[in-house]
Motif scaffolding. Sequence first.
Motif, short mmCIF file in Angstrom:
data_model
loop_
_atom_site.label_atom_id
_atom_site.label_comp_id
_atom_site.label_asym_id
_atom_site.label_seq_id
_atom_site.Cartn_x
_atom_site.Cartn_y
_atom_site.Cartn_z
N PRO A 195 43.71 54.01 28.55
CA PRO A 195 43.83 53.98 30.01
C PRO A 195 45.10 53.27 30.51
O PRO A 195 45.07 52.56 31.50
CB PRO A 195 42.57 53.23 30.43
CG PRO A 195 42.33 52.27 29.31
CD PRO A 195 42.73 53.01 28.06
N LYS A 219 46.28 54.12 34.12
CA LYS A 219 45.43 53.50 35.15
C LYS A 219 45.95 52.11 35.52
O LYS A 219 45.76 51.64 36.65
CB LYS A 219 43.98 53.42 34.65
CG LYS A 219 43.01 52.87 35.66
CD LYS A 219 41.61 52.71 35.05
CE LYS A 219 40.98 54.04 34.74
NZ LYS A 219 39.56 53.89 34.30
N ARG A 241 44.86 67.65 23.61
CA ARG A 241 43.79 66.68 23.79
C ARG A 241 44.35 65.28 24.00
O ARG A 241 43.81 64.50 24.80
CB ARG A 241 42.83 66.74 22.61
CG ARG A 241 41.90 67.95 22.72
CD ARG A 241 41.03 68.14 21.51
NE ARG A 241 39.99 69.13 21.79
CZ ARG A 241 39.30 69.77 20.87
NH1 ARG A 241 39.55 69.55 19.59
NH2 ARG A 241 38.37 70.65 21.21
N GLU A 266 45.39 65.16 27.58
CA GLU A 266 44.24 65.01 28.48
C GLU A 266 43.74 63.57 28.49
O GLU A 266 43.48 63.00 29.56
CB GLU A 266 43.11 65.95 28.07
CG GLU A 266 41.89 65.86 28.98
CD GLU A 266 40.80 66.86 28.63
OE1 GLU A 266 39.70 66.75 29.20
OE2 GLU A 266 41.05 67.75 27.79
N LEU A 267 43.63 62.98 27.31
CA LEU A 267 43.12 61.61 27.23
C LEU A 267 44.07 60.63 27.91
O LEU A 267 43.64 59.74 28.66
CB LEU A 267 42.91 61.23 25.77
CG LEU A 267 41.93 60.09 25.47
CD1 LEU A 267 40.53 60.41 25.98
CD2 LEU A 267 41.88 59.83 23.96
N PHE A 322 46.70 61.36 30.17
CA PHE A 322 47.06 61.64 31.56
C PHE A 322 45.90 61.44 32.53
O PHE A 322 46.12 61.15 33.71
CB PHE A 322 47.59 63.06 31.70
CG PHE A 322 48.87 63.34 30.93
CD1 PHE A 322 49.68 62.30 30.51
CD2 PHE A 322 49.25 64.63 30.64
CE1 PHE A 322 50.85 62.55 29.80
CE2 PHE A 322 50.42 64.89 29.94
CZ PHE A 322 51.22 63.86 29.52
N THR A 323 44.65 61.60 32.06
CA THR A 323 43.51 61.38 32.94
C THR A 323 43.04 59.93 32.92
O THR A 323 42.30 59.51 33.82
CB THR A 323 42.32 62.27 32.55
OG1 THR A 323 41.86 61.89 31.24
CG2 THR A 323 42.69 63.74 32.56
N ALA A 324 43.42 59.17 31.90
CA ALA A 324 43.02 57.77 31.72
C ALA A 324 41.51 57.61 31.57
O ALA A 324 40.97 56.52 31.76
CB ALA A 324 43.54 56.89 32.85
N ARG A 325 40.81 58.69 31.25
CA ARG A 325 39.37 58.58 31.08
C ARG A 325 39.03 58.23 29.63
O ARG A 325 39.88 58.33 28.74
CB ARG A 325 38.67 59.88 31.48
CG ARG A 325 38.88 61.06 30.54
CD ARG A 325 38.21 62.31 31.09
NE ARG A 325 38.37 63.48 30.23
CZ ARG A 325 37.49 63.85 29.30
NH1 ARG A 325 36.40 63.14 29.10
NH2 ARG A 325 37.70 64.93 28.58
#
Length: 265
Positions: free
Chosen positions: A138, A141, A162, A165-166, A168-171
């Motif tokens: 994250p 974030k 993947r 995605e991990l 850039f979304t910081a989820r």
Amino acid sequence: MGLITEEKRGAILIWTLDREARLNALPDLGDGDEVAAACERVNADPSIRCVVLTGAGRAFSAGGDLTAMRDRRDLFEGSGAAIRERYRRVVHRIVRSLYGLEVPLIAAVNGPAMGLGCDIAGLGDIRIASERASFGVPFLKLGIIPGDGGSWLLPRNIGYARAAELLFTARSIDAATAAEWGLVNRVVAHDDLMTEALAVAAQVAAQPPQALRMAKTLLRQGRDTTFDQMLEMSAAMQALAHLTEDHQEGVAAVLEKRPGDFTGR
């Protein structure tokens, strides 16, 4: 307070990130020296054939200390040049040392592995997760980027899309998703995590130690070398392996249908 506690069980060394009250946050300023020294001891000790890395308490590692970031102290104190130099001498020393570990490293991820903690887990050659584990990077974030080399490591572990995605979304993702994405080898019941990790470590440690270290070197070098370079390196290492007593023992054990008894000679 130090970062790692050690327990040796035969040819297996267990490292525990031991800052339970802080969710095994890292790094403190002395952590680079500590991790480098621990890895150097392993590399110099032929009796160690495998390392298992886990976390104390309910987390594997929460990564960076947010209060230190907020207060601009320790790793995050001073000018941009000063912070850069501390990253190089502390954070980068940790990840370089773990990447350079000559024996197989099994990450037994017992809980959340975030930021630097996620990338340290990703340095494991074999990664086994508790059902309570979760993973995330994250950095965005927090308005920062992976300063620990994770942008090189993560795509190699789970592929570019993947990893993107991990990051850039910081989820964060749960253990089941991590297994689906290839970030971990498998997920086990929480109470079975160390039993499983040590069982795999025992299988690793049963292999001839010189060939085991050479095999790890080839896998790591194979990420960045050409096929021709890998063939040359493989031929050189294979020649050395053929001259060991463990090779003769391995051949005899297979022909005699018994387990090999490898001594590192």
